[in-house]
Scaffold this motif. Structure first.
Motif, PDB file in Angstrom:
ATOM      1  N   GLY A  72       0.801  -1.225   0.000  1.00 28.69           N
ATOM      2  CA  GLY A  72       0.000   0.000   0.000  1.00 28.69           C
ATOM      3  C   GLY A  72       0.831   1.271   0.000  1.00 28.69           C
ATOM      4  N   LYS A  73       1.995   1.240  -0.631  1.00 29.69           N
ATOM      5  CA  LYS A  73       2.900   2.390  -0.617  1.00 29.69           C
ATOM      6  C   LYS A  73       3.195   2.924  -2.023  1.00 29.69           C
ATOM      7  N   ARG A  74       2.251   2.752  -2.931  1.00 24.18           N
ATOM      8  CA  ARG A  74       2.456   3.261  -4.289  1.00 24.18           C
ATOM      9  C   ARG A  74       2.672   4.767  -4.291  1.00 24.18           C
ATOM     10  N   GLN A  75       1.801   5.478  -3.582  1.00 24.15           N
ATOM     11  CA  GLN A  75       1.886   6.936  -3.564  1.00 24.15           C
ATOM     12  C   GLN A  75       3.162   7.416  -2.872  1.00 24.15           C
ATOM     13  N   ASN A  76       3.615   6.649  -1.911  1.00 24.58           N
ATOM     14  CA  ASN A  76       4.852   6.985  -1.206  1.00 24.58           C
ATOM     15  C   ASN A  76       6.043   6.904  -2.176  1.00 24.58           C
ATOM     16  N   MET A  77       6.068   5.832  -2.986  1.00 30.78           N
ATOM     17  CA  MET A  77       7.151   5.678  -3.962  1.00 30.78           C
ATOM     18  C   MET A  77       7.103   6.784  -5.016  1.00 30.78           C
ATOM     19  N   LEU A  78       5.913   7.092  -5.524  1.00 30.62           N
ATOM     20  CA  LEU A  78       5.778   8.134  -6.535  1.00 30.62           C
ATOM     21  C   LEU A  78       6.198   9.493  -5.974  1.00 30.62           C
ATOM     22  N   SER A  79       5.750   9.800  -4.783  1.00 27.12           N
ATOM     23  CA  SER A  79       6.056  11.094  -4.170  1.00 27.12           C
ATOM     24  C   SER A  79       7.553  11.266  -3.943  1.00 27.12           C
ATOM     25  N   LYS A 207      -1.985  11.216  -3.947  1.00 29.04           N
ATOM     26  CA  LYS A 207      -1.941  11.674  -2.563  1.00 29.04           C
ATOM     27  C   LYS A 207      -0.479  11.674  -2.127  1.00 29.04           C
ATOM     28  N   PHE A 208       0.110  12.853  -2.099  1.00 27.60           N
ATOM     29  CA  PHE A 208       1.535  12.944  -1.809  1.00 27.60           C
ATOM     30  C   PHE A 208       1.858  12.425  -0.416  1.00 27.60           C
ATOM     31  N   ASP A 209       2.875  11.578  -0.374  1.00 38.07           N
ATOM     32  CA  ASP A 209       3.328  10.977   0.883  1.00 38.07           C
ATOM     33  C   ASP A 209       4.855  10.960   0.862  1.00 38.07           C
ATOM     34  N   PHE A 210       5.466  11.896   1.587  1.00 36.92           N
ATOM     35  CA  PHE A 210       6.921  12.043   1.566  1.00 36.92           C
ATOM     36  C   PHE A 210       7.590  11.387   2.774  1.00 36.92           C
ATOM     37  N   SER A 211       6.867  10.515   3.435  1.00 31.07           N
ATOM     38  CA  SER A 211       7.442   9.799   4.571  1.00 31.07           C
ATOM     39  C   SER A 211       8.541   8.847   4.089  1.00 31.07           C
ATOM     40  N   THR A 212       9.631   8.771   4.836  1.00 35.25           N
ATOM     41  CA  THR A 212      10.762   7.901   4.457  1.00 35.25           C
ATOM     42  C   THR A 212      10.822   6.617   5.289  1.00 35.25           C
ATOM     43  N   ASP A 213       9.865   6.435   6.187  1.00 36.10           N
ATOM     44  CA  ASP A 213       9.909   5.268   7.090  1.00 36.10           C
ATOM     45  C   ASP A 213       9.890   3.955   6.327  1.00 36.10           C
ATOM     46  N   TYR A 214       9.037   3.852   5.317  1.00 34.01           N
ATOM     47  CA  TYR A 214       8.901   2.597   4.569  1.00 34.01           C
ATOM     48  C   TYR A 214      10.200   2.243   3.856  1.00 34.01           C
ATOM     49  N   PHE A 215      10.835   3.242   3.276  1.00 37.15           N
ATOM     50  CA  PHE A 215      12.067   2.990   2.531  1.00 37.15           C
ATOM     51  C   PHE A 215      13.251   2.715   3.452  1.00 37.15           C
ATOM     52  N   LYS A 216      13.185   3.210   4.676  1.00 35.42           N
ATOM     53  CA  LYS A 216      14.257   2.931   5.632  1.00 35.42           C
ATOM     54  C   LYS A 216      14.146   1.522   6.216  1.00 35.42           C
ATOM     55  N   LYS A 217      12.932   0.994   6.226  1.00 38.19           N
ATOM     56  CA  LYS A 217      12.710  -0.328   6.791  1.00 38.19           C
ATOM     57  C   LYS A 217      13.451  -1.389   5.976  1.00 38.19           C
ATOM     58  N   ASP A 218      14.213  -2.191   6.683  1.00 39.91           N
ATOM     59  CA  ASP A 218      15.003  -3.278   6.070  1.00 39.91           C
ATOM     60  C   ASP A 218      15.937  -2.761   4.973  1.00 39.91           C
ATOM     61  N   ASP A 219      16.307  -1.479   5.074  1.00 39.32           N
ATOM     62  CA  ASP A 219      17.231  -0.865   4.108  1.00 39.32           C
ATOM     63  C   ASP A 219      16.727  -0.992   2.668  1.00 39.32           C
ATOM     64  N   PHE A 220      15.414  -0.871   2.513  1.00 40.50           N
ATOM     65  CA  PHE A 220      14.832  -0.972   1.177  1.00 40.50           C
ATOM     66  C   PHE A 220      15.384   0.103   0.254  1.00 40.50           C
ATOM     67  N   TYR A 221      15.704   1.267   0.801  1.00 36.19           N
ATOM     68  CA  TYR A 221      16.198   2.370  -0.014  1.00 36.19           C
ATOM     69  C   TYR A 221      17.517   2.016  -0.713  1.00 36.19           C
ATOM     70  N   LYS A 222      18.304   1.134  -0.079  1.00 36.67           N
ATOM     71  CA  LYS A 222      19.568   0.720  -0.682  1.00 36.67           C
ATOM     72  C   LYS A 222      19.317  -0.114  -1.934  1.00 36.67           C
ATOM     73  N   GLU A 223      18.347  -1.032  -1.828  1.00 32.93           N
ATOM     74  CA  GLU A 223      18.002  -1.863  -2.980  1.00 32.93           C
ATOM     75  C   GLU A 223      17.418  -1.003  -4.098  1.00 32.93           C
TER      76      GLU A 223
END
Length: 499
Positions: A72-79, A207-223
């Motif tokens: 459920g984080k499509r908008q988070n990724m787009l934002s 729906k803009f969502d600029f939260s970084t929590d999801y991407f920080k979880k399990d170092d997803f942002y690195k992948e």
């Protein structure tokens, strides 16, 4: 009729509309090749800069869509993707304006002199790249094709007409005509950007969502960042943009206008390729996932033969009709006829590219996608190196550019053919392609040696018609391509069912 052929045909309709618009525009652009060359310098230069701003993030929006969709984080990724592009653009601006202090000669380049429009255009195109890939996850390709194919052509034509009209009302030294034309040119891309926003919002409310929590979880942002980086490296194979940029810098805007006009003609050959590759991707992925290399090989051969046959037919018609087409252009197209070898050389290279089918797609969709990045870098490096050699050390000019493109593109495709055969045991090449080449060569030869009438319009219609008839007869006896599958009531009706 298969879904691939039907869907590919539907997608190609927009391509042919764009080609028709582009072809009709050629007769207008010939009135001032220098300004047309300027337009065709600005756009490709911005396209060359876009990868440094997007940095492969658009590809990650496809790669990780299923994952973020499930969570459920499509908008988070787009934002965050849009935000990252904007931050990248700020960093890019810093480097861009720092370059003149490191390389003083940079201020003498046309890219620096046109920075007021190239830089904003780069930002617009970067945002559009994100929306384009994001929308593709919803299996929507036609509207995106309208934005990417028709809007730039309308921008070119509209800007050119404004320039021609205002030039007749202002003195030769006035900058108003060019500024007004370039303002319209940029406005069309701004509207394209707005169109992407509205269409994306229609598919799913933004729906803009600029939260970084999801991407920080399990170092997803690195992948996410790692895949983006490899996507970035794979974007350097845009030899068309490289050619436009180098021609504009080394030869001038008039030559750039001639090159772009010839490209507009040759681009007809590869239009069927666009939709087919987009529709084929899921089938390729499924074959790779199932390990069905035999099925992939059959599909690869069938698709490659289809592309090569259609491309060869169109190329044959262009070859015999080109000399007569130029007679209807301003100044009788003298400049274009001088560079007729470019059409032969470049068109042949495009045919080789069509004959290799979706070689690159197989590699990109497999675990060996990094290899595709290497060959893309090879293509870019070879293109730049050969362009530099032909432009600086020979008098071939655009013919040298055509040779450079042919050599680099053929090398690029041969490397991929060898790799796919060694790794996947698949190949696009078939004996039928040789028969297609023989039939088309004979058709061109007969059309050329047949009598030429004094009326150029008759020649323009009569010679390509002879080619089509001879190819049809040859295909009738050899049964290479199932034309009857496309020329029937059922298929034609299916084209207009946009589902």
């Amino acid at each position: 009729m298969s879904v691939v052929a039907r869907q590919g045909f539907k997608y190609s309709i927009i391509g042919y509309i764009g080609f028709l618009l582009g072809t009709l525009s050629i007769f207008i652009f010939m009135n001032n090749l220098e300004f047309y060359g300027t337009l065709r310098y600005i756009m490709p230069t911005a396209e060359m800069l876009v990868p440094f701003v997007v940095f492969g993030i658009s590809y990650s929006n496809v790669k990780f869509f299923n994952k973020v969709d499930k969570d459920g984080k499509r908008q988070n990724m787009l934002s965050l993707s849009l935000a990252a592009v904007f931050i990248n653009f700020i960093l890019f601006l810093f480097i861009f304006f720092l370059l003149p202090y490191i390389f003083p000669g940079f201020k003498n380049m046309k890219a620096w002199k046109a920075k007021e429009i190239i830089l904003p255009l780069t930002l617009m195109l970067s945002f559009c790249a994100i929306f384009n890939k994001y929308i593709s996850n919803y299996k929507r390709i036609v509207v995106s094709n309208i934005f990417d194919n028709l809007f730039p052509k309308i921008a070119n034509l509209g800007a050119f007409l404004i320039f021609i009209y205002l030039v007749s009302h202002y003195s030769e030294t006035s900058s108003i005509p060019e500024k007004a034309a370039l303002l319209f040119f940029f406005a069309m891309f701004f509207f394209m950007f707005i169109g992407y926003i509205f269409y994306t919002n229609k598919l799913e409310r933004i729906k803009f969502d600029f939260s970084t929590d999801y991407f920080k979880k399990d170092d997803f942002y690195k992948e996410f960042a790692a895949y983006s980086f490899f996507g970035f490296l794979g974007t350097f194979g845009n030899y068309l943009a490289i050619n436009n940029f180098m021609i504009g810098e080394f030869l001038g805007m008039e030559e750039n206008g001639i090159y772009s006009t010839l490209y507009a003609l040759i681009s007809l050959i590869s239009i069927p390729q666009l939709g087919l590759f987009n529709i084929s991707a899921p089938i390729i992925s499924q074959n790779l996932a199932d390990g069905d290399m035999e099925g992939l090989d059959k599909f690869h051969k069938k698709t490659s033969l289809t592309l090569y046959f259609l491309g060869a037919v169109l190329f044959s018609c262009i070859m015999v009709g080109f000399p007569f087409l130029t007679q209807f252009m301003p100044k009788n197209g003298v400049l274009l006829r001088e560079y007729e070898p470019v059409v032969w050389i470049w068109g042949s290279a495009v045919l080789v590219d069509l004959a290799t089918g979706f070689n690159g797609n197989i590699i990109s969709l497999s675990k060996y996608y990094k290899f595709n990045i290497l060959v893309m870098l090879l293509l870019a490096g070879l293109t730049i190196g050969l362009n530099f050699y032909f432009l600086k050390h020979t008098d071939l000019k655009l013919i040298g550019i055509a040779l450079s493109t042919a050599i680099s593109l053929t090398t690029y495709n041969v490397v991929k053919i060898i790799f796919n055969y060694c790794v996947f045991k698949v190949s696009p090449l078939t004996i039928e392609m040789i028969f297609v080449s023989i039939i088309c060569t004979l058709a061109i030869t007969v059309a050329i040696v047949l009598p030429t009438f004094d009326n150029n319009f008759i020649n323009l219609i009569y010679k390509p018609t002879v080619v089509l008839i001879l190819i049809f007869i040859g295909n009738y006896f050899t049964k290479i391509f199932p034309i009857e599958d496309y020329l029937n009531k059922k298929f034609i009706k299916s084209i207009f069912k946009f589902k």
